[in-house]
Motif scaffolding. Structure first.
Motif, PDB file in Angstrom:
ATOM      1  N   THR A  83     -16.334 -31.689 -51.652  1.00 58.32           N
ATOM      2  CA  THR A  83     -16.992 -30.431 -51.294  1.00 58.32           C
ATOM      3  C   THR A  83     -18.428 -30.508 -51.798  1.00 58.32           C
ATOM      4  O   THR A  83     -18.650 -30.859 -52.960  1.00 58.32           O
ATOM      5  CB  THR A  83     -16.268 -29.243 -51.951  1.00 58.32           C
ATOM      6  N   GLN A  97     -16.285 -30.342 -46.910  1.00 57.37           N
ATOM      7  CA  GLN A  97     -16.745 -28.958 -46.760  1.00 57.37           C
ATOM      8  C   GLN A  97     -18.171 -28.878 -47.305  1.00 57.37           C
ATOM      9  O   GLN A  97     -18.455 -29.427 -48.359  1.00 57.37           O
ATOM     10  CB  GLN A  97     -15.814 -28.037 -47.559  1.00 57.37           C
ATOM     11  N   GLY A 155     -21.266 -21.678 -44.510  1.00 56.88           N
ATOM     12  CA  GLY A 155     -20.372 -22.845 -44.503  1.00 56.88           C
ATOM     13  C   GLY A 155     -20.568 -23.613 -43.210  1.00 56.88           C
ATOM     14  O   GLY A 155     -20.874 -23.024 -42.164  1.00 56.88           O
ATOM     15  N   ARG A 207     -19.468 -26.109 -40.091  1.00 63.95           N
ATOM     16  CA  ARG A 207     -18.399 -26.675 -39.254  1.00 63.95           C
ATOM     17  C   ARG A 207     -19.047 -27.272 -38.008  1.00 63.95           C
ATOM     18  O   ARG A 207     -19.867 -26.608 -37.357  1.00 63.95           O
ATOM     19  CB  ARG A 207     -17.399 -25.576 -38.858  1.00 63.95           C
TER      20      ARG A 207
END
Ligand code: 3SL
Length: 241
Positions: free
Chosen positions: A25, A122, A234, A236
């Protein structure tokens, strides 16, 4: 919360290889000012942010989109890029400007650090403005965490290291064990020294001095505010929401 000995700090975009983040992460930190502008923009209703490494990638993406849907955003050496809609001052990312828009974002160090971290499991973008959102997100992770400071053109930045130290201070309850990694110890130690007066320390940093003639007076002060926003950028599929 990940164990403290599984948290490392990288001090600039040049201080690591892409492969080192695989499966981990990553929290990408560019307090002055990419993380702060990204956090402000999402908090103020931007639909999504596409970080890019350079102007040519920004134009390729823009050319596939309807003019009314996107804003070209970012800076080169602190100044808005010619032809772009917005620069990199958080003050520009007001709700009436960014609401519902896709922001194609291109900055000198911050977006390069985000792009270079693409092998992480992530990716979050963090800064003082959304510190608690980052801390809450890390509570749900038991994988290794790397706090990636963007720095400035390969060099360490006090403001990014201070934020890494601030996160470590909170995660460790103010006491870093001997088992902590060297990078974590350095960031933590810096926060112990300057954490009581973030704005005082950051306004004397190399980058604040570089920006002094270029950006609105309020930028440094604003970027030092803690927990101004409850937002967790975040990543993606190459997009921050
Ligand atoms: O380097 C970056 O990504 C920028 O945040 C730098 S500046 O503060 O906009 O000059």
């Amino acid at each position: 919360m990940p164990e403290i000995n599984y948290i490392d700090v990288f001090f600039s975009v040049h201080a690591f290889q892409e492969e080192e983040l695989r499966g981990k992460t990553a929290v990408i930190i560019d307090v002055l000012r990419a993380s702060s502008s990204i956090t402000t923009a999402l908090s103020n209703g931007a639909k999504k942010i596409i970080p890019v490494a350079d102007m040519s990638d920004a134009m390729k993406i823009a050319n596939t989109m309807d003019q009314k849907d996107f804003l070209l955003c970012g800076e080169k050496n602190g100044t808005k890029i010619e032809g772009y809609h917005l620069g990199n001052s958080p003050a520009e990312y007001e709700p009436e400007v960014v609401k519902g828009k896709t922001l194609i974002f291109n900055t000198t160090n911050g977006t390069k650090a985000i792009k270079k971290s693409s092998l992480a499991n992530q990716i979050y973008v963090g800064t003082f403005l959304n510190q608690d959102s980052i801390l809450n997100a890390l509570k749900d992770h038991d994988d290794e965490v790397v706090l990636v400071c963007s720095g400035w053109q390969g060099r360490l930045s006090i403001e990014d290291t201070l934020f890494a130290g601030s996160l470590l201070h909170a995660i460790s309850g103010g006491e870093l064990p001997d088992s902590a990694k060297d990078g974590a110890k350095v960031a933590f130690g810096l926060f112990q020294k300057f954490g009581d007066d973030l704005e005082g320390a950051i306004s004397k940093s190399d980058h604040a001095k570089r920006l002094a003639e270029l950006v609105p007076n309020g930028d440094i002060e604003f970027c030092c505010k803690v927990n101004e926003f409850d937002v967790l950028p975040g990543m993606r599929d190459g997009i921050l929401t």
